[in-house]
Design a protein around this motif. Sequence first.
Motif, PDB file in Angstrom:
ATOM      1  N   HIS A  16       7.349  -2.864  -4.989  1.00 22.40           N
ATOM      2  CA  HIS A  16       7.842  -2.325  -3.731  1.00 22.40           C
ATOM      3  C   HIS A  16       6.780  -2.373  -2.643  1.00 22.40           C
ATOM      4  CE1 HIS A  16      11.444  -0.805  -5.758  1.00 22.40           C
ATOM      5  NE2 HIS A  16      10.636  -0.595  -6.766  1.00 22.40           N
ATOM      6  N   SER A  17       7.212  -2.739  -1.467  1.00 20.29           N
ATOM      7  CA  SER A  17       6.329  -2.727  -0.316  1.00 20.29           C
ATOM      8  C   SER A  17       6.388  -1.344   0.320  1.00 20.29           C
ATOM      9  CB  SER A  17       6.760  -3.784   0.697  1.00 20.29           C
ATOM     10  OG  SER A  17       5.905  -3.762   1.815  1.00 20.29           O
ATOM     11  N   TRP A  21       9.876 -12.054 -10.582  1.00 21.59           N
ATOM     12  CA  TRP A  21       9.705 -10.754  -9.935  1.00 21.59           C
ATOM     13  C   TRP A  21       9.802 -10.924  -8.429  1.00 21.59           C
ATOM     14  CZ3 TRP A  21       7.557  -5.856 -11.856  1.00 21.59           C
ATOM     15  CH2 TRP A  21       7.612  -5.766 -13.249  1.00 21.59           C
ATOM     16  N   GLY A  22      10.298  -9.901  -7.749  1.00 21.10           N
ATOM     17  CA  GLY A  22      10.417  -9.939  -6.295  1.00 21.10           C
ATOM     18  C   GLY A  22       9.850  -8.678  -5.663  1.00 21.10           C
ATOM     19  N   VAL A  23       9.700  -8.725  -4.346  1.00 25.84           N
ATOM     20  CA  VAL A  23       9.229  -7.578  -3.575  1.00 25.84           C
ATOM     21  C   VAL A  23      10.435  -6.902  -2.956  1.00 25.84           C
ATOM     22  CG1 VAL A  23       7.817  -6.815  -1.636  1.00 25.84           C
ATOM     23  CG2 VAL A  23       7.045  -8.722  -3.054  1.00 25.84           C
ATOM     24  N   ASN A  24      10.526  -5.581  -3.094  1.00 26.13           N
ATOM     25  CA  ASN A  24      11.597  -4.810  -2.486  1.00 26.13           C
ATOM     26  C   ASN A  24      11.081  -4.230  -1.178  1.00 26.13           C
ATOM     27  OD1 ASN A  24      12.896  -2.154  -1.831  1.00 26.13           O
ATOM     28  ND2 ASN A  24      14.271  -2.834  -3.427  1.00 26.13           N
ATOM     29  N   TYR A  25      11.754  -4.548  -0.075  1.00 26.71           N
ATOM     30  CA  TYR A  25      11.420  -3.989   1.234  1.00 26.71           C
ATOM     31  C   TYR A  25      12.477  -2.959   1.595  1.00 26.71           C
ATOM     32  CZ  TYR A  25       8.155  -7.835   1.641  1.00 26.71           C
ATOM     33  OH  TYR A  25       7.115  -8.699   1.431  1.00 26.71           O
ATOM     34  N   MET A  85       1.568  -4.192   2.113  1.00 26.51           N
ATOM     35  CA  MET A  85       0.975  -3.135   1.287  1.00 26.51           C
ATOM     36  C   MET A  85       1.914  -2.888   0.096  1.00 26.51           C
ATOM     37  SD  MET A  85       0.102   0.602   2.787  1.00 26.51           S
ATOM     38  CE  MET A  85      -0.641   1.898   1.842  1.00 26.51           C
ATOM     39  N   ILE A  86       1.520  -3.364  -1.094  1.00 32.03           N
ATOM     40  CA  ILE A  86       2.363  -3.305  -2.290  1.00 32.03           C
ATOM     41  C   ILE A  86       2.027  -2.063  -3.116  1.00 32.03           C
ATOM     42  CG2 ILE A  86       3.001  -4.496  -4.423  1.00 32.03           C
ATOM     43  CD1 ILE A  86       3.921  -5.950  -1.864  1.00 32.03           C
ATOM     44  N   ASP A  87       3.045  -1.273  -3.414  1.00 32.28           N
ATOM     45  CA  ASP A  87       2.902  -0.007  -4.136  1.00 32.28           C
ATOM     46  C   ASP A  87       2.786  -0.256  -5.641  1.00 32.28           C
ATOM     47  OD1 ASP A  87       2.993   2.607  -5.021  1.00 32.28           O
ATOM     48  OD2 ASP A  87       4.991   3.025  -4.243  1.00 32.28           O
ATOM     49  N   LEU A  88       1.630   0.035  -6.212  1.00 34.29           N
ATOM     50  CA  LEU A  88       1.449  -0.143  -7.656  1.00 34.29           C
ATOM     51  C   LEU A  88       1.822   1.105  -8.441  1.00 34.29           C
ATOM     52  CD1 LEU A  88      -1.852  -2.200  -7.820  1.00 34.29           C
ATOM     53  CD2 LEU A  88       0.515  -2.969  -7.704  1.00 34.29           C
ATOM     54  N   ARG A  89       2.161   2.178  -7.755  1.00 36.32           N
ATOM     55  CA  ARG A  89       2.573   3.414  -8.431  1.00 36.32           C
ATOM     56  C   ARG A  89       4.074   3.428  -8.665  1.00 36.32           C
ATOM     57  NH1 ARG A  89       0.305   7.132  -3.895  1.00 36.32           N
ATOM     58  NH2 ARG A  89       1.447   5.480  -2.857  1.00 36.32           N
TER      59      ARG A  89
END
Length: 174
Positions: free
Chosen positions: A134-135, A96-100, A120-124
Amino acid sequence: TFAMPDTIVHLTEQLGAADVPVSRAFDALILSEVASNFEARGYVRELAPAQHRPDFIVLVAVTASVQVDAWVSYPWFAWWGFYPGWAFFPGFTPAWGVNYPWAGVVSPFAWTQGTLIVDMIDLRNIDPERREIHSLWAGALNGVINAASSVPPEQRLTSGINQMFELSPYLRAQ
């Protein structure tokens, strides 16, 4: 609502470049200041995220090596996979990765060693098909941890973290 691990992760160079030791002497101060700034803007901290899913998770890291272009997706799970706040997402793996959303818009630059990064990672808004989280927002204090200065490190950190949030007037409860 937000949750936050009680650990600051030290990001190291994966390609063999020299890392520098970064002191953990200020970890409690940093985590307290970051949480206080979110709370001052109306966010409520969730202390049992495995039982009560928060809206976002705040990740705090410091660079132990020079990093270039920090706003690219990275396999974050190896650093943050220990956190029980992810318990409600079955199937998380190191892939898994973070989308900026600002990646590619902001010019790449190098973070010096000792840079503090708050994410700040969006859990919604999780994308299981693309295996992305997503950040929503990120802030950085470039080189503040190892910087030589006549200003005491506690004062530099506190004022820098406060300024990070003051420069983000849109960062408030929805």
